[in-house]
Scaffold this active site. Structure first.
Site, PDB file in Angstrom:
ATOM      1  N   LYS A 199      -5.990  -1.946  -1.149  1.00 32.16           N
ATOM      2  CA  LYS A 199      -6.867  -1.777  -0.030  1.00 32.16           C
ATOM      3  C   LYS A 199      -7.458  -3.074   0.468  1.00 32.16           C
ATOM      4  O   LYS A 199      -7.530  -3.231   1.632  1.00 32.16           O
ATOM      5  CB  LYS A 199      -7.980  -0.667  -0.115  1.00 32.16           C
ATOM      6  CG  LYS A 199      -8.156   0.263   0.972  1.00 32.16           C
ATOM      7  CD  LYS A 199      -8.110   1.621   0.831  1.00 32.16           C
ATOM      8  CE  LYS A 199      -7.919   2.315   2.083  1.00 32.16           C
ATOM      9  NZ  LYS A 199      -7.826   3.467   2.082  1.00 32.16           N
ATOM     10  N   ASN A 232      -0.381  12.182   1.138  1.00 30.81           N
ATOM     11  CA  ASN A 232       0.327  10.856   0.527  1.00 30.81           C
ATOM     12  C   ASN A 232       0.605  11.170  -1.111  1.00 30.81           C
ATOM     13  O   ASN A 232       0.125  12.050  -1.527  1.00 30.81           O
ATOM     14  CB  ASN A 232      -0.540   9.813   0.694  1.00 30.81           C
ATOM     15  CG  ASN A 232      -1.028   9.416   2.271  1.00 30.81           C
ATOM     16  OD1 ASN A 232      -0.047   9.298   2.988  1.00 30.81           O
ATOM     17  ND2 ASN A 232      -1.877   8.980   2.277  1.00 30.81           N
ATOM     18  N   ARG A 289      -9.040  10.707  -8.214  1.00 29.63           N
ATOM     19  CA  ARG A 289      -7.971  11.313  -7.279  1.00 29.63           C
ATOM     20  C   ARG A 289      -7.283  10.280  -6.496  1.00 29.63           C
ATOM     21  O   ARG A 289      -7.585   9.972  -5.150  1.00 29.63           O
ATOM     22  CB  ARG A 289      -8.765  12.162  -6.398  1.00 29.63           C
ATOM     23  CG  ARG A 289      -7.881  13.327  -5.608  1.00 29.63           C
ATOM     24  CD  ARG A 289      -8.089  13.397  -4.197  1.00 29.63           C
ATOM     25  NE  ARG A 289      -7.435  11.875  -3.814  1.00 29.63           N
ATOM     26  CZ  ARG A 289      -7.796  11.468  -2.758  1.00 29.63           C
ATOM     27  NH1 ARG A 289      -8.379  12.177  -1.794  1.00 29.63           N
ATOM     28  NH2 ARG A 289      -7.142  10.295  -2.287  1.00 29.63           N
ATOM     29  N   GLU A 337     -13.667   5.045  -2.688  1.00 29.66           N
ATOM     30  CA  GLU A 337     -12.305   5.116  -2.305  1.00 29.66           C
ATOM     31  C   GLU A 337     -11.660   6.077  -3.420  1.00 29.66           C
ATOM     32  O   GLU A 337     -11.690   5.837  -4.587  1.00 29.66           O
ATOM     33  CB  GLU A 337     -11.625   4.034  -2.408  1.00 29.66           C
ATOM     34  CG  GLU A 337     -10.069   4.026  -2.081  1.00 29.66           C
ATOM     35  CD  GLU A 337      -9.407   4.210  -0.552  1.00 29.66           C
ATOM     36  OE1 GLU A 337     -10.366   4.025   0.207  1.00 29.66           O
ATOM     37  OE2 GLU A 337      -8.664   4.960  -0.424  1.00 29.66           O
ATOM     38  N   ASP A 338     -10.890   7.039  -2.988  1.00 25.77           N
ATOM     39  CA  ASP A 338      -9.967   8.087  -3.990  1.00 25.77           C
ATOM     40  C   ASP A 338     -10.963   8.606  -5.248  1.00 25.77           C
ATOM     41  O   ASP A 338     -10.467   8.722  -6.236  1.00 25.77           O
ATOM     42  CB  ASP A 338      -8.949   7.409  -4.531  1.00 25.77           C
ATOM     43  CG  ASP A 338      -7.766   7.475  -3.485  1.00 25.77           C
ATOM     44  OD1 ASP A 338      -8.007   7.945  -2.306  1.00 25.77           O
ATOM     45  OD2 ASP A 338      -6.480   6.887  -3.764  1.00 25.77           O
ATOM     46  N   TYR A 377       0.681  -1.258   0.157  1.00 24.97           N
ATOM     47  CA  TYR A 377       0.104   0.177   0.207  1.00 24.97           C
ATOM     48  C   TYR A 377       0.881   1.186  -0.031  1.00 24.97           C
ATOM     49  O   TYR A 377       2.053   1.371  -0.495  1.00 24.97           O
ATOM     50  CB  TYR A 377      -1.046  -0.104   1.232  1.00 24.97           C
ATOM     51  CG  TYR A 377      -2.102   0.739   0.605  1.00 24.97           C
ATOM     52  CD1 TYR A 377      -3.039   0.297  -0.422  1.00 24.97           C
ATOM     53  CD2 TYR A 377      -2.472   1.808   1.400  1.00 24.97           C
ATOM     54  CE1 TYR A 377      -4.238   1.242  -0.838  1.00 24.97           C
ATOM     55  CE2 TYR A 377      -3.713   2.597   1.109  1.00 24.97           C
ATOM     56  CZ  TYR A 377      -4.266   2.233  -0.228  1.00 24.97           C
ATOM     57  OH  TYR A 377      -5.456   2.986  -0.470  1.00 24.97           O
ATOM     58  N   ASP A 386     -13.897   5.959   2.577  1.00 24.86           N
ATOM     59  CA  ASP A 386     -12.728   5.943   3.768  1.00 24.86           C
ATOM     60  C   ASP A 386     -11.823   7.246   3.696  1.00 24.86           C
ATOM     61  O   ASP A 386     -11.281   7.629   4.706  1.00 24.86           O
ATOM     62  CB  ASP A 386     -11.667   4.748   3.233  1.00 24.86           C
ATOM     63  CG  ASP A 386     -10.438   4.616   4.391  1.00 24.86           C
ATOM     64  OD1 ASP A 386     -11.071   4.342   5.513  1.00 24.86           O
ATOM     65  OD2 ASP A 386      -9.419   4.608   3.863  1.00 24.86           O
ATOM     66  N   ASP A 387     -11.775   8.022   2.584  1.00 22.85           N
ATOM     67  CA  ASP A 387     -11.107   9.277   2.207  1.00 22.85           C
ATOM     68  C   ASP A 387     -11.593  10.415   3.469  1.00 22.85           C
ATOM     69  O   ASP A 387     -10.931  11.120   3.698  1.00 22.85           O
ATOM     70  CB  ASP A 387     -11.062   9.801   0.957  1.00 22.85           C
ATOM     71  CG  ASP A 387     -10.345   8.771   0.126  1.00 22.85           C
ATOM     72  OD1 ASP A 387      -9.322   8.224   0.446  1.00 22.85           O
ATOM     73  OD2 ASP A 387     -11.136   8.370  -0.822  1.00 22.85           O
TER      74      ASP A 387
HETATM   75  P1  NAD Z   1      -8.826  16.816  -1.977  1.00 21.03           P
HETATM   76  O1  NAD Z   1      -8.253  17.255  -3.396  1.00 21.03           O
HETATM   77  O2  NAD Z   1     -10.201  16.585  -1.891  1.00 21.03           O
HETATM   78  O3  NAD Z   1      -8.442  18.258  -1.061  1.00 21.03           O
HETATM   79  C1  NAD Z   1      -7.265  18.869  -1.148  1.00 21.03           C
HETATM   80  C2  NAD Z   1      -7.345  20.258  -0.922  1.00 21.03           C
HETATM   81  O4  NAD Z   1      -6.185  20.979  -0.593  1.00 21.03           O
HETATM   82  C3  NAD Z   1      -8.360  21.169  -1.336  1.00 21.03           C
HETATM   83  O5  NAD Z   1      -9.341  21.793  -0.632  1.00 21.03           O
HETATM   84  C4  NAD Z   1      -7.284  22.087  -2.112  1.00 21.03           C
HETATM   85  O6  NAD Z   1      -8.041  23.399  -2.118  1.00 21.03           O
HETATM   86  C5  NAD Z   1      -6.370  22.192  -0.808  1.00 21.03           C
HETATM   87  N1  NAD Z   1      -5.077  22.652  -1.476  1.00 21.03           N
HETATM   88  C6  NAD Z   1      -4.339  22.178  -2.611  1.00 21.03           C
HETATM   89  N2  NAD Z   1      -3.235  22.944  -2.503  1.00 21.03           N
HETATM   90  C7  NAD Z   1      -3.147  23.769  -1.435  1.00 21.03           C
HETATM   91  C8  NAD Z   1      -2.154  24.578  -1.091  1.00 21.03           C
HETATM   92  N3  NAD Z   1      -1.039  25.012  -1.654  1.00 21.03           N
HETATM   93  N4  NAD Z   1      -2.395  25.120   0.128  1.00 21.03           N
HETATM   94  C9  NAD Z   1      -3.800  25.132   0.635  1.00 21.03           C
HETATM   95  N5  NAD Z   1      -4.403  24.413   0.291  1.00 21.03           N
HETATM   96  C10 NAD Z   1      -4.345  23.620  -0.908  1.00 21.03           C
HETATM   97  O7  NAD Z   1      -7.882  15.635  -1.407  1.00 21.03           O
HETATM   98  P2  NAD Z   1      -8.234  14.997  -0.040  1.00 21.03           P
HETATM   99  O8  NAD Z   1      -8.855  13.478  -0.334  1.00 21.03           O
HETATM  100  O9  NAD Z   1      -8.789  15.770   0.965  1.00 21.03           O
HETATM  101  O10 NAD Z   1      -6.669  14.494  -0.053  1.00 21.03           O
HETATM  102  C11 NAD Z   1      -5.731  15.331   0.407  1.00 21.03           C
HETATM  103  C12 NAD Z   1      -4.366  14.811   0.902  1.00 21.03           C
HETATM  104  O11 NAD Z   1      -4.816  13.959   2.106  1.00 21.03           O
HETATM  105  C13 NAD Z   1      -4.001  13.590  -0.148  1.00 21.03           C
HETATM  106  O12 NAD Z   1      -2.571  13.709  -0.354  1.00 21.03           O
HETATM  107  C14 NAD Z   1      -4.251  12.251   0.476  1.00 21.03           C
HETATM  108  O13 NAD Z   1      -3.332  11.328   0.027  1.00 21.03           O
HETATM  109  C15 NAD Z   1      -4.097  12.704   1.940  1.00 21.03           C
HETATM  110  N6  NAD Z   1      -4.706  11.528   2.823  1.00 21.03           N
HETATM  111  C16 NAD Z   1      -4.201  10.981   3.785  1.00 21.03           C
HETATM  112  C17 NAD Z   1      -4.668  10.294   4.524  1.00 21.03           C
HETATM  113  C18 NAD Z   1      -4.118   9.816   5.992  1.00 21.03           C
HETATM  114  O14 NAD Z   1      -2.821  10.172   5.978  1.00 21.03           O
HETATM  115  N7  NAD Z   1      -4.516   8.963   6.375  1.00 21.03           N
HETATM  116  C19 NAD Z   1      -6.238   9.826   4.307  1.00 21.03           C
HETATM  117  C20 NAD Z   1      -6.729  10.626   3.303  1.00 21.03           C
HETATM  118  C21 NAD Z   1      -5.922  11.279   2.340  1.00 21.03           C
END
Ligand code: NAD
Length: 583
Positions: free
Chosen positions: A189, A422, A171, A260-261, A118, A283-284
């Site tokens: 997953k 990530n 995404r 997912e994603d 993963y 899950d996200d």
């Molecule tokens: P998303 O695309 O829904 O959201 C991203 C957000 O970040 C948007 O609101 C965007 O406007 C904002 N953004 C982008 N660039 C920016 C910047 N320079 N400054 C401020 N804001 C900015 O994505 P998501 O599903 O919310 O996931 C975001 C990240 O979180 C991904 O990298 C994902 O891998 C990670 N994630 C981690 C976990 C975990 O650690 N457990 C779980 C889910 C997602």
């Protein structure tokens, strides 16, 4: 075997002067079949008796290996590979060849294997999916399948599917639109559902909702395996998804669907459309929320804060950030705050700055958190609001600069900083930066794993806020209770169960989560609390059994050769609730 039987029967009948009989269609597998069926194959571990019984004599080297020896052989070969993607391919091949050995190996050293099957490796595996593809796994739906999805599901070999992970590939992690290459995510997953949560792999179904990609580079790649068109949108997308969900309800009525994603807008829309219609979660949004909330609850044992006194700021306002924010609101409401008071504890900063009420157009998921403040940039917002906790979920690296970490450290004796994005290369800051810039004061967690950091003579072991702490246990609890709905309370229960398993020793070493090697124990505890909560929320079909935790453990898949733990729960003795059709 079938051919041999028919040949012998034909000879006998001819000898007796009888007319040829129709060929017997017996499903007895040949030795060759057994060796090529990943669920049955034990390879060199087949005993002498089994080799005789299954027609395997001559097909295997002499020595009968133990599963432990086989695992050691796997690890020896794996460790010889010089890149993580090669290790991923090696493990995928093993999964295709000998499923039980794959899971046995993964469970024997989760900390080494999980990052290979993963995040972070799965990110690269998705980017290269069409190039490293070897053997089909999972179920693919394209717009050309409209009107046929239910009938296609009859092609799936198993009837009792209990967990489906579906993505439309738009995404993938923080990597954007990867189209059908995103299939690596549901596959990975679901492997974790088995490794960490003990869900029988036979009951898992990865699904690619391949409705095209807007990634032109992919579409132009001659080896790209997906539907090579622009993404389906609007009512046509929705109709195809509805057909899929209805087909699942009909063909696999006990299945949990995990979204997912998906891109933020679809993620929220699909969740709100289907959460009361079918057993599902995202899950996200919800899994991330529970794992982050668990980290916050654990951090309070270091900061001495109470949840209701925290000021929580998010950088990023997508699925992950607003999912976490929503669950924190629920947790605060449990502590007696009104929804409005709870929302005031949270602020969102996205790519346009602080989300304020004055902003012209605010997306639905952000609206409830819009602030009266006027500050614009992250730094201004931090100085105005003085957050105690800063959570990054942007998908963008280096957005927690030295100045940001130093400001958090000036505002707080123990600043809580989560860089959740990530894969590792997209984290808002590294563990090293967080500890160095905060002079060792930061309470840090990340989405992808970081190695321990030496700072000022001290070793910090950063915790990974990995969703794998939550979703496998959730899935197991949902499965065993056969819940017809997945409630927010079930995620709160999961978060509390996870936080309660963080020891003082874990906290002392700098981590807010239990060691990954304990994940099966953690998942069993989470599943137990989820079953209890499903009972309290009256969404169960199978009631909570006595000695619930033992019952849960007894139903976890055991990959060792020999009599296996069975997954199916006892017969339901209450009637499932009716779920309304989504609007
Ligand atoms: P998303 O695309 O829904 O959201 C991203 C957000 O970040 C948007 O609101 C965007 O406007 C904002 N953004 C982008 N660039 C920016 C910047 N320079 N400054 C401020 N804001 C900015 O994505 P998501 O599903 O919310 O996931 C975001 C990240 O979180 C991904 O990298 C994902 O891998 C990670 N994630 C981690 C976990 C975990 O650690 N457990 C779980 C889910 C997602």
């Amino acid at each position: 075997m079938k051919k041999f039987f028919n040949k012998v029967a034909a000879k006998l009948r001819a000898g007796l002067g009888l007319a040829p009989a129709p060929a017997v269609d017996c499903d007895c597998p040949t030795g060759f079949d057994v060796l090529h069926d990943e669920a049955q194959n034990k390879s060199t571990a087949f005993t002498r008796e089994e080799r005789g019984e299954h027609g395997l004599r001559g097909l295997l080297p002499y020595k009968v290996s133990t599963q432990e020896e086989q695992k050691n052989r796997v690890l020896e070969n794996l460790r010889r590979k010089t890149s993580d993607i090669e290790k991923y391919i090696d493990l995928t091949n093993l999964q295709d060849r000998n499923e039980r050995l794959f899971y046995y190996t993964a469970m024997s050293d989760i900390e080494e294997i999980m990052p290979l099957i993963y995040t972070p490796t799965v990110g690269e595996a998705c980017q290269k999916f069409s190039h490293i593809f070897a053997k089909p796994r999972g179920f693919y739906i394209t717009p050309e399948d409209r009107g046929h999805i239910r009938e296609m599901m009859d092609n799936w070999k198993q009837d009792d599917v209990r967990v489906i992970v579906i993505t439309d590939g738009e995404r993938i992690l923080g990597l954007g639109d990867l189209g059908a290459n995103g299939m690596g995510i549901p596959i990975g997953k679901l492997s974790l559902y088995t490794v960490c949560g003990g869900i029988d792999p036979d009951k898992c179904m990865p699904v690619m909702f391949d409705i095209g990609t807007n990634n032109e580079k992919l579409r132009n790649d001659p080896l790209y395996l997906g539907y090579p068109h622009e993404r389906l949108k609007g009512p046509a997308y929705d109709a195809l998804m509805q057909e899929f969900v209805d087909a699942v309800k009909d063909r696999f009525p006990k299945a949990l669907i995990q979204f997912e994603d998906f891109k933020t807008e679809n993620a929220f829309r699909l969740l709100s459309k289907y959460r009361d219609y079918v057993t599902c979660f995202n899950d996200d949004i919800q899994g991330t929320a529970a794992v982050a909330l668990a980290g916050i609850l654990a951090s309070e044992r270091l900061t001495g804060h109470a949840l209701k006194d925290e000021r929580i700021m998010f950088l990023g306002a997508g699925s992950a950030a607003t999912g976490i924010a929503d669950l924190i609101v629920k947790a605060l409401q449990e502590k007696g705050l009104s929804e409005e008071e709870a929302r005031k504890r949270i602020s969102l900063v996205d790519s346009k700055g602080l989300v304020t009420k004055g902003r012209e157009k605010i997306e639905d998921n952000k609206k409830p958190f819009a602030q009266d403040h006027t500050s614009a940039t992250l730094m201004e917002a931090m100085n105005d609001i003085r957050p105690t906790i800063l959570i990054g979920a942007t998908g963008v690296a280096n957005t927690f600069t030295k100045e940001v970490v130093e400001t958090m450290s000036a505002l707080n004796e123990r600043p809580v900083i989560f860089a959740l994005s990530n894969p590792t290369s997209h984290a808002e800051c590294t563990a090293q930066q967080a500890y160095e810039w905060s002079k060792g004061k930061a309470i840090f967690a990340s989405g992808s794993p970081f190695d321990p950091v030496e700072y000022n003579g001290q070793t910090f072991k950063p915790g990974q806020g990995n969703n794998a702490y939550i979703f496998p246990g959730m899935g197991l609890g949902i499965n065993l209770s056969e819940s017809v709905k997945v409630t927010d309370n079930m995620f709160l229960a999961a978060a509390r169960a996870l936080a309660s398993q963080v020891t003082d020793e874990d906290l002392k070493s700098g981590t807010l989560y239990p060691p990954l090697k304990n994940i099966r124990e953690v998942s069993a505890k989470i599943a137990t609390e989820v079953i209890v909560q499903a009972g309290d929320d009256n969404v169960f079909v199978v009631p909570q059994p006595p000695n619930c935790e033992d019952y849960v453990k007894k139903h976890m898949y055991d990959p060792s050769y020999g009599p296996e733990a069975a997954m199916p729960a006892p017969k339901p003795d209450t009637t499932p609730q009716q779920q309304p059709k989504p609007g």
